[in-house]
Design an enzyme around this catalytic site. Structure first.
Site, PDB file in Angstrom:
ATOM      1  NE  ARG A  63       9.056  -2.942  -1.558  1.00  0.00           N
ATOM      2  CZ  ARG A  63       8.467  -2.631  -2.783  1.00  0.00           C
ATOM      3  NH1 ARG A  63       7.792  -3.433  -3.391  1.00  0.00           N
ATOM      4  NH2 ARG A  63       8.635  -1.390  -3.148  1.00  0.00           N
ATOM      5  NE  ARG A 113       7.098   2.508  -7.252  1.00  0.00           N
ATOM      6  CZ  ARG A 113       8.455   2.673  -7.620  1.00  0.00           C
ATOM      7  NH1 ARG A 113       8.930   3.872  -7.909  1.00  0.00           N
ATOM      8  NH2 ARG A 113       9.109   1.596  -7.251  1.00  0.00           N
ATOM      9  CG  HIS A 155       6.442   1.650  -1.777  1.00  0.00           C
ATOM     10  ND1 HIS A 155       6.043   0.294  -1.235  1.00  0.00           N
ATOM     11  CD2 HIS A 155       6.699   1.803  -2.950  1.00  0.00           C
ATOM     12  CE1 HIS A 155       6.093  -0.269  -2.575  1.00  0.00           C
ATOM     13  NE2 HIS A 155       6.306   0.254  -3.469  1.00  0.00           N
ATOM     14  CG  ASP A 187       6.796  -5.954  -4.545  1.00  0.00           C
ATOM     15  OD1 ASP A 187       7.034  -5.876  -3.324  1.00  0.00           O
ATOM     16  OD2 ASP A 187       6.300  -5.053  -5.252  1.00  0.00           O
ATOM     17  CB  CYS A 216      10.909  -0.473 -13.196  1.00  0.00           C
ATOM     18  SG  CYS A 216       9.792  -1.699 -12.819  1.00  0.00           S
ATOM     19  CD  GLU A 273       5.739  -6.023  -8.999  1.00  0.00           C
ATOM     20  OE1 GLU A 273       6.050  -5.175  -8.562  1.00  0.00           O
ATOM     21  OE2 GLU A 273       4.456  -5.847  -9.296  1.00  0.00           O
ATOM     22  NE  ARG A 315       3.252   0.332 -10.100  1.00  0.00           N
ATOM     23  CZ  ARG A 315       4.020  -0.210  -9.265  1.00  0.00           C
ATOM     24  NH1 ARG A 315       5.080  -0.914  -9.610  1.00  0.00           N
ATOM     25  NH2 ARG A 315       4.125   0.748  -8.392  1.00  0.00           N
TER      26      ARG A 315
HETATM   27  C1  PEP Z   1       9.183  -3.405  -7.552  1.00  0.00           C
HETATM   28  O1  PEP Z   1       8.714  -4.093  -7.113  1.00  0.00           O
HETATM   29  O2  PEP Z   1      10.211  -3.723  -7.817  1.00  0.00           O
HETATM   30  C2  PEP Z   1       8.622  -2.220  -8.079  1.00  0.00           C
HETATM   31  C3  PEP Z   1       9.229  -1.394  -9.147  1.00  0.00           C
HETATM   32  O3  PEP Z   1       7.430  -1.630  -7.625  1.00  0.00           O
HETATM   33  P1  PEP Z   1       7.132  -1.031  -6.465  1.00  0.00           P
HETATM   34  O4  PEP Z   1       8.566  -0.808  -5.842  1.00  0.00           O
HETATM   35  O5  PEP Z   1       6.169   0.169  -6.450  1.00  0.00           O
HETATM   36  O6  PEP Z   1       6.450  -2.299  -5.398  1.00  0.00           O
HETATM   37 MG    MG Z   2       6.349  -3.804  -6.759  1.00  0.00          MG
END
Ligand code: PEP
Ligand code: MG
Length: 594
Positions: free
Chosen positions: A483, A309, A202, A473, A520, A449, A346
């Site tokens: 990740r 988000r 993130h 995810d 996304c 996800e 979300r």
């Molecule tokens: C994802 O998991 O691809 C997503 C868009 O959500 P985040 O990156 O906030 O976990």
């Molecule tokens: Mg995600």
């Protein structure tokens, strides 16, 4: 001396500037800029905290029992001496005056400088005094944290310093928690370098959303780079050049100018609709973290927000959650800013590498939760806190009276969760009706996800209006790759046949069920994957606003029907990436999640 450090490129472009090191302390340290007018009071805060610690140490000394070893008293003297040394206090003051750092940041920046000097000492005894210095600084940081009436800042109140005419600053840290990244979001940094992290951690995502070059997973940049070193970040190659030679500097300045020209060229596409050569219209939506980001979405030509988000509204609040009213105001602001275009909000997705406060991913992993990515994250947390969940739903529904709102639920894996969500939605609608609060129809969507959700999607689709595939995810959970962990970053593979199968099935099944589907995750904003996603039938992409122009350019040059015809070859291949390069578009794109 010039040297290079290599890491994982996560946000493209070239940044050239002076290094600012953010120390990683065991004490929770807030980093923010103060205003000119606050300098004096911030210095006083630092001095008060120092005096508090001095008094504590004196008291400890007084209270030593008569039979205590005399080394103990001597140690307290050393601590007192370090505390009063001008190398600590005076220099901390200088960081506050010259850089406008808050007291905690100034103190930890100076600790970083002094710690290196200790490391370089020949004398073993003196070298070991570094640990004493760290203890003293941590005492002062604790005293600052205890100070009454000093609330840590939230992202919105970070002071924007005017650095016009000064050297650009690049942030170097062992790790930056997403909560801290939010504080830096509207600040002065022109680039980021961290020791840990992966392509879709993130922290990397926030750096990309800021559209500034970043390299993560360098392992030791924060140890090798010093405050004020001249640094080049090559966000395309994942390289960091420290104290570059004049020739190197000139070469990178040239590249910087070139990429600025390219960006300027692409922004001309802003008002061009995203339509393929064979007439397929594609929605390009924006991913945002704060309502203020909606302005950037509009500017980039986004036709809606595909992912808000909301968890970033919950961060940096010292454990306190935002009230319904506060959330409503934030959602309404985003909805109004988008002028009638859809805004997909979300529900909160905290956990994994996004803790509520500024704990870093590594701290979370190592100290607090066994396996946060598999733990009480996202909808699991929301369903475990039903009143908090309903509060957020109410705020989202109330915002629907001001524009087109869509509700998106993260990390769904069970039909039971979908049922619980539907029940909560029903209850909230009733509560709002009873209270005479206005709301309109809100489409309900879930994120795909978790592989389980992808595999059983036809069952889920019966209950929802749309889906959004979170490839970040989906890849993490399909391949069992954390990740945020640079040690396994080389195995994080969006081209893995299993990932492609799940992705293409999810898109095809949603289309077949007549439900709208979007992607996304970071794949959507990377032009390397545009042809692939178009071939799979995707017609709605959501990404950082800055990525929209280059993806749009790719769409304008694509023939969707031709791409769809050759897709089976890619999916059946043992090397889908190579096959895709061979059968898809003829021109080359350079940026990739790979
Ligand atoms: C994802 O998991 O691809 C997503 C868009 O959500 P985040 O990156 O906030 O976990
Ligand atoms: Mg995600």
């Amino acid at each position: 001396m010039s040297f290079q450090v290599f890491g994982i490129p996560v946000s493209r472009g070239v940044a050239i500037g002076r290094a600012v090191l953010v120390a990683s302390s065991r004490v929770d340290v807030a980093h923010y800029f103060i205003a000119e007018a606050q300098i004096e009071s911030e210095i006083q805060r630092a001095l008060r905290a120092r005096d508090v610690v001095a008094a504590e140490l004196e008291a400890l000394k007084q209270d030593l029992p008569g039979d205590a070893p005399h080394e103990l008293a001597a140690l307290l003297d050393v601590h007192l001496m370090l505390l009063h040394d001008d190398a600590l206090t005076g220099a901390t003051k200088q960081w506050i005056i010259e850089r406008h750092y808050n007291a905690e940041w100034a103190l930890s920046a100076q600790l970083e400088v002094l710690a290196r000097q200790f490391d370089e000492m020949e004398d073993d005894y003196l070298r070991e005094r570094k640990a004493d210095l760290e203890q003293v600084v941590e005492r002062v940081l604790s005293a600052l944290a205890r100070e009454q009436g000093h609330a840590p800042v939230d992202a919105a109140s970070v002071v924007q310093r005017d650095f016009a005419g000064e050297d650009p600053l690049l942030l170097v840290a062992a790790d930056i928690a997403p909560a801290d990244m939010m504080q830096f979001k509207r600040s002065v940094f022109h680039g980021f370098i961290t020791d840990i992290g992966g392509k879709t951690s993130h922290t990397a995502i926030v750096a990309r959303s800021m559209d500034i070059p970043a390299v993560v997973g360098t392992r030791e940049a924060s140890r090798l780079i010093r405050h004020d070193d001249w640094v080049i970040i090559d966000g395309d190659a994942g390289a960091v050049i420290v104290n570059p030679s004049p020739i190197m500097l000139e070469e990178y300045r040239f590249r910087q100018r070139q990429s600025e020209l390219e960006r300027a060229r692409l922004t001309r596409l802003r008002h061009t609709p995203a339509v393929t050569l064979d007439g397929e219209r594609v929605e390009l939506h924006a991913n945002i973290e704060l309502p203020a980001d909606a302005a950037g979405a509009i500017e980039s030509g986004a036709t809606g927000v595909g992912l808000f988000r909301s968890e970033f509204l919950f961060m940096n609040r010292g454990g306190e959650l935002p009230s319904e009213e506060e959330q409503f105001i934030a959602y309404k602001a985003a909805v109004e800013a988008m002028r009638g275009m859809p805004v997909t909000i979300r529900t909160v997705d905290v956990g994994a590498d996004k803790p509520l406060d500024r704990m870093s991913a590594s701290e979370l992993r190592h100290e607090h939760v066994l396996n946060p990515a598999m733990g009480l994250r996202a909808i699991r947390w929301s369903l475990a806190e039903p009143s908090m969940f309903r509060q957020q739903l109410r705020a989202i529904y109330r915002a629907s009276a001001f524009g087109k709102v869509r509700l998106l639920i993260p990390m769904v894996a069970h039909l039971g969760e979908v049922r619980q969500i539907l029940e909560s939605v029903k209850k909230v609608q009733q509560q709002l009706t009873d209270a005479g609060q206005a709301f309109t129809k809100v489409d309900l969507g879930v994120m795909v996800e978790i592989p389980a959700a992808a595999v059983m999607l036809p069952l889920i689709l019966r209950h929802v209006d749309f889906v959004s595939v979170g490839t970040n995810d989906l890849i993490q959970y399909t391949l069992a790759i954390d990740r945020a962990d640079e040690a396994v970053a080389h195995l994080y593979d969006p081209w893995h046949p299993a990932v492609l199968q799940l992705l293409s099935r999810s898109i095809a099944e949603s289309v077949a069920a007549g439900k709208s589907v979007s992607v996304c995750g970071e794949m959507a904003g990377d032009p390397v994957f545009t042809d692939l996603l178009l071939a799979m039938g995707l017609r709605s992409f959501s990404m950082h606003p800055s990525q929209i122009p280059s993806v749009k350019q790719r769409i304008l040059r694509a023939d969707a029907a031709r791409l769809a015809r050759v897709l089976p070859q890619v999916l059946a291949s043992e090397d889908p990436q190579r096959e895709a390069q061979a059968v898809f578009a003829s021109h080359k794109v350079t940026h990739s999640l790979q």
